[in-house]
Design an enzyme around this catalytic site. Structure first.
Site, mmCIF file in Angstrom:
data_model
loop_
_atom_site.group_PDB
_atom_site.id
_atom_site.type_symbol
_atom_site.label_atom_id
_atom_site.label_comp_id
_atom_site.label_asym_id
_atom_site.label_seq_id
_atom_site.Cartn_x
_atom_site.Cartn_y
_atom_site.Cartn_z
ATOM 1 N N GLY A 200 -16.101 2.257 10.557
ATOM 2 C CA GLY A 200 -16.349 0.962 9.954
ATOM 3 C C GLY A 200 -17.769 0.779 9.461
ATOM 4 O O GLY A 200 -18.704 1.450 9.914
ATOM 5 N N HIS B 63 -12.632 -0.550 8.166
ATOM 6 C CA HIS B 63 -13.005 -1.920 7.855
ATOM 7 C C HIS B 63 -14.461 -2.039 7.414
ATOM 8 O O HIS B 63 -15.350 -1.389 7.947
ATOM 9 C CB HIS B 63 -12.764 -2.829 9.055
ATOM 10 C CG HIS B 63 -13.427 -2.355 10.311
ATOM 11 N ND1 HIS B 63 -12.850 -1.436 11.158
ATOM 12 C CD2 HIS B 63 -14.613 -2.659 10.873
ATOM 13 C CE1 HIS B 63 -13.644 -1.203 12.166
ATOM 14 N NE2 HIS B 63 -14.737 -1.934 12.027
ATOM 15 N N ASP B 64 -14.663 -2.889 6.411
ATOM 16 C CA ASP B 64 -15.978 -3.292 5.919
ATOM 17 C C ASP B 64 -16.762 -2.181 5.240
ATOM 18 O O ASP B 64 -17.956 -2.336 4.970
ATOM 19 C CB ASP B 64 -16.840 -3.890 7.053
ATOM 20 C CG ASP B 64 -16.172 -5.092 7.700
ATOM 21 O OD1 ASP B 64 -16.008 -6.105 7.012
ATOM 22 O OD2 ASP B 64 -15.786 -4.999 8.885
#
Length: 262
Positions: free
Chosen positions: A138, A120-121
């Protein structure tokens, strides 16, 4: 080929007319895929995912899954993938989280080999190569033209600079400045990626000044602050190389985790 009869494409998904979807693949409701993209068999693409043109997803990819983050509470976070990327078998790419900017991004013309995980991200630029089983936690940022060897793992929030080259089975816990080449657990820098820079059109003078910037950072027994000051002088003395040196300078000025050390 079009959409195979065994594929499941949600009626709300937005696919260009020439997108190909292989057998037993699943495309979710909030997915958009632009022209020329090929989705191989047994892929799952879901989440709020936008995919550009001429991408190639090989079999068993899982794209747009929810973040592997216990704080995630079902928010409609996103994944954005650019154009002309090659995504090989069993790659997983997750959407973002509201604790960051809410979007995972992958630029253009990247070569992502089998079993890579992009969490994520993460914010990935263009022309990146990641060999088999690279694992990104992440919130990682990777600059253009970076190369990461197989079975390497990168700690969350780390930044990897443009044109860097990381040997296989490396463990990266701190930021790697642009141009740096190295390997190990922990990662240790050994020089600059001069061969790669030459292939990408950097002049001999620019490569020489990038090498000098590396020496200021790692070979002159200077603090990072002292090295930054000397790099600014280097820009003034060699204006034709100012932009190349400036890429490293800006990276160092914005590093929050600290940089890898020999």
């Amino acid at each position: 080929m079009g959409i195979h009869q065994t594929a499941i494409v949600h009626p709300d998904a937005q696919l260009a007319s020439d997108v190909q979807v292989g057998p037993y693949s699943i495309i979710g409701a909030n997915v958009s895929i632009d022209s020329g993209t090929v989705v191989g068999p047994h892929c799952v693409i879901d989440g709020h995912t936008r995919i550009g043109k001429n991408n190639n997803f090989y079999r068993f990819c899982s794209i747009g899954g929810v973040p592997q983050d216990k704080k995630y509470a079902g928010e409609p976070t996103k994944l954005e993938i650019g154009d002309c990327n090659t995504i090989r078998e069993y790659v997983t790419i997750n959407t973002g989280t509201v604790q960051d900017i809410g979007v995972t991004r992958l630029g253009n013309d990247n070569w992502i080999m089998a079993y890579v995980h992009i969490a994520h991200d993460c914010q990935l630029g263009s022309h990146i190569i990641m060999a088999n089983s690279v694992q990104l936690a992440g919130h990682i940022h990777i600059g253009d033209w970076a190369i990461i060897g197989g079975l390497s793992a990168v700690h969350q929030f780390v930044r990897i600079g443009a044109h860097s080259m990381i040997g296989g089975t490396s463990s990266i816990r701190q930021d790697i400045p642009p141009y740096v080449i190295g390997a190990g657990d922990p990662f240790r820098p050994v020089g600059i990626n001069s061969e790669g820079l030459g292939r990408r059109g950097f002049s001999p003078e620019q490569i020489a000044q990038v090498k000098e910037a590396y020496k200021l950072l790692y070979r002159r027994n200077l603090s990072v602050e002292q090295a930054l000051t000397q790099m600014q002088h280097l820009q003034e003395q060699h204006p034709e190389s100012a932009k190349a040196v400036g890429l490293m300078l800006e990276f160092l000025q914005t590093s929050t985790r600290g940089i890898v050390r020999p």
